[in-house]
Design an enzyme around this catalytic site. Structure first.
Site, PDB file in Angstrom:
ATOM      1  N   TYR A  25      13.714  45.009  30.250  1.00  0.00           N
ATOM      2  CA  TYR A  25      13.825  44.606  28.834  1.00  0.00           C
ATOM      3  C   TYR A  25      15.290  44.645  28.399  1.00  0.00           C
ATOM      4  CZ  TYR A  25      13.630  45.285  23.736  1.00  0.00           C
ATOM      5  OH  TYR A  25      13.853  45.200  22.384  1.00  0.00           O
ATOM      6  N   GLN A 128      19.794  48.406  10.617  1.00  0.00           N
ATOM      7  CA  GLN A 128      19.704  46.962  10.891  1.00  0.00           C
ATOM      8  C   GLN A 128      18.369  46.423  10.411  1.00  0.00           C
ATOM      9  OE1 GLN A 128      17.616  45.820  13.904  1.00  0.00           O
ATOM     10  NE2 GLN A 128      17.720  43.768  13.009  1.00  0.00           N
ATOM     11  N   TYR A 130      15.607  43.366  10.196  1.00  0.00           N
ATOM     12  CA  TYR A 130      15.005  42.069  10.517  1.00  0.00           C
ATOM     13  C   TYR A 130      14.190  41.679   9.305  1.00  0.00           C
ATOM     14  CZ  TYR A 130      15.901  41.998  15.596  1.00  0.00           C
ATOM     15  OH  TYR A 130      16.471  41.930  16.839  1.00  0.00           O
ATOM     16  N   THR A 156      20.327  41.016  10.679  1.00  0.00           N
ATOM     17  CA  THR A 156      20.378  40.172  11.880  1.00  0.00           C
ATOM     18  C   THR A 156      19.839  38.786  11.559  1.00  0.00           C
ATOM     19  OG1 THR A 156      20.183  42.084  13.304  1.00  0.00           O
ATOM     20  CG2 THR A 156      19.574  39.968  14.275  1.00  0.00           C
ATOM     21  N   ARG A 165      12.285  35.886  27.251  1.00  0.00           N
ATOM     22  CA  ARG A 165      12.816  36.551  28.449  1.00  0.00           C
ATOM     23  C   ARG A 165      11.663  36.643  29.452  1.00  0.00           C
ATOM     24  NH1 ARG A 165      14.691  39.467  24.053  1.00  0.00           N
ATOM     25  NH2 ARG A 165      12.995  40.936  24.386  1.00  0.00           N
ATOM     26  N   LYS A 252      24.932  39.854  11.124  1.00  0.00           N
ATOM     27  CA  LYS A 252      24.990  39.879  12.595  1.00  0.00           C
ATOM     28  C   LYS A 252      24.372  38.615  13.186  1.00  0.00           C
ATOM     29  CE  LYS A 252      23.422  42.861  16.422  1.00  0.00           C
ATOM     30  NZ  LYS A 252      22.395  42.124  17.133  1.00  0.00           N
ATOM     31  N   HIS A 276      23.438  37.980  20.350  1.00  0.00           N
ATOM     32  CA  HIS A 276      22.339  38.906  20.609  1.00  0.00           C
ATOM     33  C   HIS A 276      22.324  39.339  22.088  1.00  0.00           C
ATOM     34  CE1 HIS A 276      18.786  40.106  18.045  1.00  0.00           C
ATOM     35  NE2 HIS A 276      18.417  40.647  19.189  1.00  0.00           N
ATOM     36  N   ARG A 279      20.325  37.039  24.458  1.00  0.00           N
ATOM     37  CA  ARG A 279      18.865  37.187  24.461  1.00  0.00           C
ATOM     38  C   ARG A 279      18.178  36.136  23.610  1.00  0.00           C
ATOM     39  NH1 ARG A 279      17.705  42.398  26.209  1.00  0.00           N
ATOM     40  NH2 ARG A 279      15.889  42.824  24.926  1.00  0.00           N
TER      41      ARG A 279
HETATM   42  C1  FMN Z   1      17.310  45.963  24.850  1.00  0.00           C
HETATM   43  C2  FMN Z   1      17.942  45.327  23.662  1.00  0.00           C
HETATM   44  C3  FMN Z   1      17.280  45.349  22.437  1.00  0.00           C
HETATM   45  C4  FMN Z   1      17.899  44.805  21.309  1.00  0.00           C
HETATM   46  N1  FMN Z   1      17.278  44.912  20.095  1.00  0.00           N
HETATM   47  C5  FMN Z   1      17.913  44.466  18.976  1.00  0.00           C
HETATM   48  C6  FMN Z   1      17.370  44.703  17.699  1.00  0.00           C
HETATM   49  O1  FMN Z   1      16.325  45.328  17.547  1.00  0.00           O
HETATM   50  N2  FMN Z   1      18.055  44.218  16.633  1.00  0.00           N
HETATM   51  C7  FMN Z   1      19.234  43.529  16.748  1.00  0.00           C
HETATM   52  O2  FMN Z   1      19.810  43.100  15.754  1.00  0.00           O
HETATM   53  N3  FMN Z   1      19.770  43.329  17.953  1.00  0.00           N
HETATM   54  C8  FMN Z   1      19.157  43.796  19.060  1.00  0.00           C
HETATM   55  N4  FMN Z   1      19.743  43.625  20.285  1.00  0.00           N
HETATM   56  C9  FMN Z   1      21.064  42.984  20.377  1.00  0.00           C
HETATM   57  C10 FMN Z   1      22.157  44.029  20.230  1.00  0.00           C
HETATM   58  O3  FMN Z   1      22.229  44.527  18.919  1.00  0.00           O
HETATM   59  C11 FMN Z   1      23.536  43.443  20.583  1.00  0.00           C
HETATM   60  O4  FMN Z   1      23.745  42.278  19.847  1.00  0.00           O
HETATM   61  C12 FMN Z   1      23.662  43.133  22.072  1.00  0.00           C
HETATM   62  O5  FMN Z   1      23.052  44.128  22.854  1.00  0.00           O
HETATM   63  C13 FMN Z   1      25.129  43.044  22.446  1.00  0.00           C
HETATM   64  O6  FMN Z   1      25.286  42.695  23.776  1.00  0.00           O
HETATM   65  P1  FMN Z   1      25.555  43.730  24.969  1.00  0.00           P
HETATM   66  O7  FMN Z   1      24.231  44.370  25.269  1.00  0.00           O
HETATM   67  O8  FMN Z   1      26.044  42.858  26.058  1.00  0.00           O
HETATM   68  O9  FMN Z   1      26.559  44.746  24.476  1.00  0.00           O
HETATM   69  C14 FMN Z   1      19.151  44.180  21.427  1.00  0.00           C
HETATM   70  C15 FMN Z   1      19.804  44.157  22.662  1.00  0.00           C
HETATM   71  C16 FMN Z   1      19.219  44.732  23.768  1.00  0.00           C
HETATM   72  C17 FMN Z   1      19.955  44.721  25.083  1.00  0.00           C
END
Ligand code: FMN
Length: 388
Positions: A25, A128, A130, A156, A165, A252, A276, A279
């Protein structure tokens, strides 16, 4: 005890110690994962200018993000299901961040609730949001974040709909994990994770379960998200949320100069240039590649932060020298958490700090406010020349 010298060491331990579905994940991007890969590989295309015979004494990485003192220009990004990487993961990560002097951002999709994290920490953290279809729930969530003393709201914008994914679908991702033959076989090899989870304060979505009418089981993230996230979110709604919150707002998920200008118009205190972590929109530019055009458009009017792809202090140095006022790390701290709990997050922060400090010194700079584009060698076509 293994010797940890870099973020990659923590990633390997994370993979070994955490159930496959939660490691996957974390360690995946949407569809072909092109953007996920380029978030990191694009940092490698930027070079640092080595300078010598500069007094390196009295160095500091301290600076400010949205007016708050930080020990280095790094905040922990919101990460959903952090409490599944390690028991009480949000509490542990928040404590590590607080001790290190960097902001922690709690995700709406966290396991530990806003109240639980507030109770376990002594300084304000960021929340944060949503946006959900259920406006009343959003209002209550904002009130809860205010009551818990959160000092900034991170909204976000790049997840009104969920990017796919593949691994999450194949693994049947859920919190807590559904017990199938495959997950049981995998969980049996992760006994220390399991023991920790037995004593965890919580094993479901703490900000949701019990707070949303008619939803008692939010175990299936995909279905819940598809059902609840607000597809109608627009700038008008963002302005209303900002008013409801009444404090500092960070937007964001900005990846385009036009959106950055809109963020400015609704009065954002800061924006995060982010995809993100690769993702969401696969095929989008990496954040570091998108950064220069956004800085050119709004950099002198709003604080610009960056996330996606940061795995080293050199990456932080490059982003900040390019003009970002701060950075966020997602996976880099999650690897630490999955590897060694709170100690692992602290280790991740220590690694990044050491790399940032030494690289900065080797570029002949002693303070964050001395950093600028002049210490970077950026390929001429880095921003891209696109048709149309
Ligand atoms: C496992 C995972 C879960 C995430 N969940 C959220 C989330 O709940 N809310 C959000 O705004 N971003 C979420 N993100 C994005 C992160 O806030 C961030 O933008 C991202 O991880 C940055 O990239 P990096 O992992 O390469 O540092 C998630 C990222 C990952 C890897």
């Amino acid at each position: 005890m293994p010797v940890i010298t870099c973020i990659d060491d923590l990633k390997r331990l994370h993979e070994r110690r955490t159930p496959r579905m939660f490691f996957d994940y974390c360690e995946s991007g949407s569809w072909t994962e092109q953007t996920f890969r380029e978030n990191t590989s694009d940092f490698d295309k930027i070079y640092l200018r080595q300078r010598v015979a500069v007094d390196m004494s009295g160095r500091s990485t301290a600076t400010q993000m949205i007016g708050q003192d930080v020990s280095m220009p790094v905040a922990l990004a919101p990460v959903g299901l952090t409490g599944m990487q390690c028991a009480d993961g949000e509490i542990k990560a928040a404590r590590a961040a607080e001790k290190f002097g960097v902001p922690f951002t709690l995700s709406t999709m966290s396991i530990n609730s806003i109240e639980e994290v507030a109770e376990a920490t002594t300084k304000p953290f960021w929340f944060q949001l949503y946006t959900m279809r259920d406006e009343d729930y959003v209002r209550r969530l904002i009130e809860r974040a205010k009551a818990a003393g959160c000092s900034a709201l991170v909204i976000t914008l790049d997840l009104q709909i969920l990017g796919q994914r593949h691994k999450d679908l194949k693994n049947g991702l859920s919190a807590p994990p559904k017990l199938t033959a495959k997950t049981i076989a995998n969980l049996m090899t992760k006994w220390s994770w399991g023991l920790g989870m037995l004593g965890a304060k919580r094993r479901n979505f703490g900000n949701i379960v019990g707070h949303v009418d008619g939803i008692s089981d939010a175990a299936d993230l995909g279905a819940w998200t598809a059902e609840q996230f607000d597809p109608t979110l627009d700038w008008g709604k963002i302005a209303k949320i900002k008013e409801l919150w009444g404090g500092p707002v960070i937007l964001k998920g900005i990846l385009d100069a036009e959106d950055a200008k809109m963020a400015l118009q609704v009065g954002a205190d800061a924006i995060i240039v982010s995809n993100h972590g690769g993702r969401q929109l696969d095929g989008a530019l990496s954040s570091i590649r998108a950064l220069p055009s956004i800085l050119d458009a709004v950099g002198d009017q709003v604080e610009v932060h960056l996330d996606s792809g940061i795995r080293s202090g050199q990456d932080i140095l490059k982003a900040v020298s390019m003009g970002a006022k701060g950075t966020f790390i997602g996976r880099a701290f999650v690897y630490g958490l999955g590897a060694m709990g709170e100690k692992g997050v602290t280790t991740a922060l220590e690694v990044l700090h050491r790399e940032l400090d030494i690289s900065m010194a080797l570029c002949g700079r002693r303070r964050i406010d001395e950093l600028g584009r002049d210490i970077l060698l950026v390929p001429e076509d880095f921003g891209g020349r696109w048709q149309g």
